[in-house]
Every structure is written in C-alpha cells, then in structure tokens.
Design a protein around this motif. Structure first.
Motif: not given
Length: 510
Positions: A431-459
């Motif tokens: 199916p192609i719908a999950p691929a479209v959703l991956g592009v829509v949310l991929g940037g938000m996923l990475e940005e919020n994960f990195i920001s959270s890990m920086i604030k949590a000092d890797g915890d």
C-alpha cells in the motif's frame, strides 16, 4: 448581546457576504486541483487582505480553507487523486466506492460530515477555546513524540491486507523523510551531492506522483479502459445521509472530538487528524474487514475529523498566538497586521471581531452543503470522459501543478520517480498510504525525539516522566506489542486434537 449584534451587522454586510462567496468558490477550485493545498489557497489570498478591513480579510481565509479541505475529497473519490493532503487518508476507500457505483454516497459522506465536523469544531472554538488552549500548551516534545508514534501506528492499522507490507511501506516513507537538510542537525543526508535534494522530498510532488502518475502508468501498462468499472451516473449525494448519521453516531462524534483536539495541538493539523481518525475508525469498527474495499464508515469519521481540526487549530492561534497548523501560521500574521493581537485579552479588546470570526465559521460550513453539491454536479462529468483522453489531461495538469508549487523542474522529476515507485509497490501489493504518512510525520518524529533526548540527557525514561506523555507512551507501546504477543502465543500454543507428534503426521516433514 451588543457585541453579537454588532458582529452580525458586520458579517451580513453585502460586501462581506460577497467576499465570503468569492472565497468559497476560490477554495473549492484550489482544493479540487491535485497538487494545490488549502495552505496555498490562504497564502495566495494574503496580498488581497492588505486592502481589506479585519472582518472581510479573516472571513476570506476562513471560508477558503474550509472549502479547500472539503473539495479535496472530490478528485480523490472520482480519480483516486487527493486534492489536498488531508484527503489522502481515505482516497482509496472513496475511489473503491466509486468503482462499485457508490460515488454519490462517498461524496455525500465527505461533504455532509465535513459540515458536521466543522460545526462541532466551531462550537468548541466558541465555548472552550481558553480551556483547550491551556491543555494544548501542556504538550512538550515528549507528548508530541508519542502522538506522532500513534499517528504512525495508524499506517499499520489502515493497511487492508498484509500488515508487514504496510510496515515496509511506512519505512519507505520514513526513509524519504530523511532526505535533505530538514533535520535537527541541518546535515545533508542522502543528497548525493545534488543541491536540489537539500530541501528533501516535498510532500505535494510526492503525493501527486504516488496517486496521479501511478494511475496513469497503470492505465498505460494495462492498455485497457477501466471506465466500465465505474458508473458514470451520480444521483443526489444527500440521499441516505440521515441513515448514515443514525448508523455511525459514535464515529461522527469520535472523529469530531479527535479532530478538534489534534487541531488544537501546535504543528499537528487536519492531515494528521484525518489519518488518525481513519485508523481509529477501522480499529473500533464492527466491520474492519470491509475497510479498503469501499466502506463508508472510515470516510464518515475522517471527513468529520479533518474539518473539525480547522476550527481546533484556531484555538491556540487566537488565545496564545501559537499557530495550530501552517494555515493558522499565515493567519496569525494577518491578525497582527490588522491590529488584532492574539492573546487571552483578544476576546475582551476585540470582542466584536471575535464574534464575527465565529459567525463566519458557521456561514462557511453552511455554504459547504450547496456549493459542495454544485461542485459534484460539475465534477461528475469527469466520469463520462474516456480514459484515453482523461489520462493525458491528468498527466498534463499534474506536471503543471507540481511545477507551479516552487517553479522547480526538479519537483516534476520527483513526482515522476514517486509515481514509478508507487506503481511498482502497488503491483506487488504494497500500500502507498503508509508511505505518504511516513513522509508527513517523519520530520516531526525525528525533531521531537532529538529534542526530547537532549532535554533528558539521553535518559529514555524521561519520555514517561509527564502524565500525558506516560499515557500516550503506554498506549503506543501496547498497540505495537499486543499483535506480536498474540502471534507468539498463537505459534507456541499446541495444536488442537491431542498430543500427536507433528513429524509423524502424513504430509508434514521436519
């Protein structure tokens, strides 16, 4: 009452009503053209607002947005080409209904329940704006990370066939989201020295390619006119809508509530709300096996969700000046330009203008019914055009529309490549719908994960340190682990019928 009366007088001014009507027609036109979005419709109107008073300027933006989101369902239903990203969640569902001769029901559900969801979101905007805005401000990067994970989980839920293939498709979308410099470190990834890839794979060219170009390729390869699979006659689109309302009240309410809440979260918007609502609709449906084959239930819930999210996005924009999505980001600038400073005091200092905005929301949603009906009556003629003529026209409009987004020939190349990729995927039942959703949310996923890990000092345990984050995290983990646990215990359970050694059964080898 004095403020309300003054607002009513402003909104019913012939000039304002004329502006609303013109903006509605413009929004319908932009939303129905694949490759153009509601955000683009609002952006194109900004220069016009320079010469207007605050009420007609805001009315123009509200009306065009609501109409563009709704009209994006029409090409998705008739041609399998979503007009806007928020329509992509249920495009396959609506198109399968068209192929079964149920286009009138699919289009009717899209328009009617968008109207219902829009009114629900407007009611919440009027009555609960400060309360919901405070709730939205409780969302930090931890909560947004888990919210995006839940959104990505919908990609697996909405996959009609193999969930493994849906997961692979999602990974392809996440990989495409990694391309370029749009990452927390601003490091060029997978660009291969090509400067055009620095900005990554843009969503709209990708979406047009995966839906429109893939359909053109499929027709060219199969060399057969598939028009016979579609009934060209579309009757009254409002027939049976009351029956659907009585049959799916929980879906309508759930989609409207979820859309309003997700819309109120800064950076989320109608796109994510539609995907999440469609996934929840299948998850809680009594007939989940019908999803993906042309079942109206998902359209009912997701259609209500994407329009209620529009009003929800105005809640943090008005109360705190924090845009809920890309559309309200433009609107906030116009508010400042018109001396309507967003903040808690805007309801006191500019009460008449706020009442006017509320009334415009109501009028825009009411106009959705007659104008949506007129759009369908015009658009249904598309089904009468032979595919041998229609496909070259679709290809031409796709190329022109994609080029016009950034005036970039490279976007056209991306569109063609994504169309070829989507064709290969669908031929192999990915199916192609999950691929479209991956592009829509991929940037938000990475940005919020990195920001959270920086604030949590890797915890990583800090992702569960806040109540809302903990709840969302537990739900996300359960969604991903329960199917695995069921598979594991299902395989480990001994076969029924005794203690026979499977090796000794005839026809079974070690």
């Amino acid at each position: 009452m004095d403020n309300f009366t003054a607002a009513l007088s402003q909104v019913t001014d012939p000039f304002v009503l004329g502006v609303i009507l013109v903006a509605a027609i413009f929004g319908l036109f932009v939303g129905a053209i694949p490759g153009l979005s509601a955000t683009m419709a609002v952006a194109l109107l900004v220069p016009v607002t320079f010469f207007m008073d605050p009420v007609p300027a805001i009315a123009m933006m509200v009306t065009s947005t609501a109409m563009a989101i709704t009209s994006g369902d029409v090409p998705g239903c008739l041609l399998r080409i979503p007009g806007t990203p928020s329509s992509a969640a249920y495009t396959d569902e609506a198109y399968n209904m068209t192929r079964k001769g149920m286009a009138d029901q699919a289009l009717g559900a899209s328009i009617v329940f968008s109207f219902v969801g829009g009114l629900f979101g407007t009611l919440v905007l009027i009555t609960c704006a400060p309360m919901l805005a405070n709730f939205a401000l409780n969302f930090s990067s931890y909560e947004f990370f888990w919210l995006v994970v839940l959104g990505l989980s919908c990609a697996i839920v909405i996959t009609p066939a193999s969930q493994l293939k849906g997961f692979v498709s999602l990974l392809i979308g996440l990989l495409l989201a990694c391309v370029g410099m749009n990452n927390p470190a601003a490091y060029p990834r997978f660009t291969f020295g090509n400067e055009d890839l620095m900005n990554g794979v843009t969503l709209l060219p990708m979406m047009v390619g995966m839906f429109a170009i893939a359909e053109v390729l499929r027709y060219a390869v199969n060399s057969q006119d598939r028009l016979g699979e579609v009934k060209a006659q579309i009757g009254n689109i409002f027939t049976g809508m009351w029956t659907l309302t009585k049959k799916y009240p929980a879906s309508i309410l759930r989609g409207s509530v979820l859309g309003t809440i997700v819309g109120a979260l800064p950076g989320a918007g109608a796109d994510i709300a539609a995907w999440m609502s469609y996934g929840m609709s299948k998850k809680f449906s009594k007939e989940p096996e019908k999803f993906g084959t042309g079942h109206v239930e998902g359209i009912v819930e997701a259609g209500a969700s994407n329009n209620s999210a529009l009003a929800g996005a105005w809640i943090p924009a008005l109360v705190f000046g924090i845009p809920g999505d890309s559309i309200t980001a433009i609107v906030v600038g116009v508010l400042y330009m018109k001396n309507l400073t967003p903040g808690p005091m805007i309801f006191t200092n500019n009460a008449v203008e706020m009442y006017s905005i509320f009334l415009v929301f109501i009028i825009a949603n009411i106009l959705m019914l007659p104008l949506g009906y007129a759009l369908v009556k015009i658009a249904r003629n598309v089904l009468r055009v032979p595919r041998s003529l229609l496909m070259p026209i679709i290809l031409l409009f796709s190329i022109v529309g994609t080029f016009s987004i950034n005036n970039s020939p490279f976007d056209v190349i991306i569109m063609m490549m994504m169309g070829l990729l989507a064709y290969v995927m669908e031929e192999n039942e990915f199916p192609i719908a999950p691929a479209v959703l991956g592009v829509v949310l991929g940037g938000m996923l990475e940005e919020n994960f990195i920001s959270s890990m920086i604030k949590a000092d890797g915890d990583f345990s800090m992702f569960f340190s806040r109540p809302i984050a903990a709840i969302l995290g537990v739900v996300a983990i359960l969604i991903w682990t329960i199917p695995i646990i069921k598979i594991f215990f299902g395989k480990s359970r001994p076969p029924s019928g005794g203690n026979e050694d499977p090796v000794t059964k005839p026809g079974i080898t070690t």
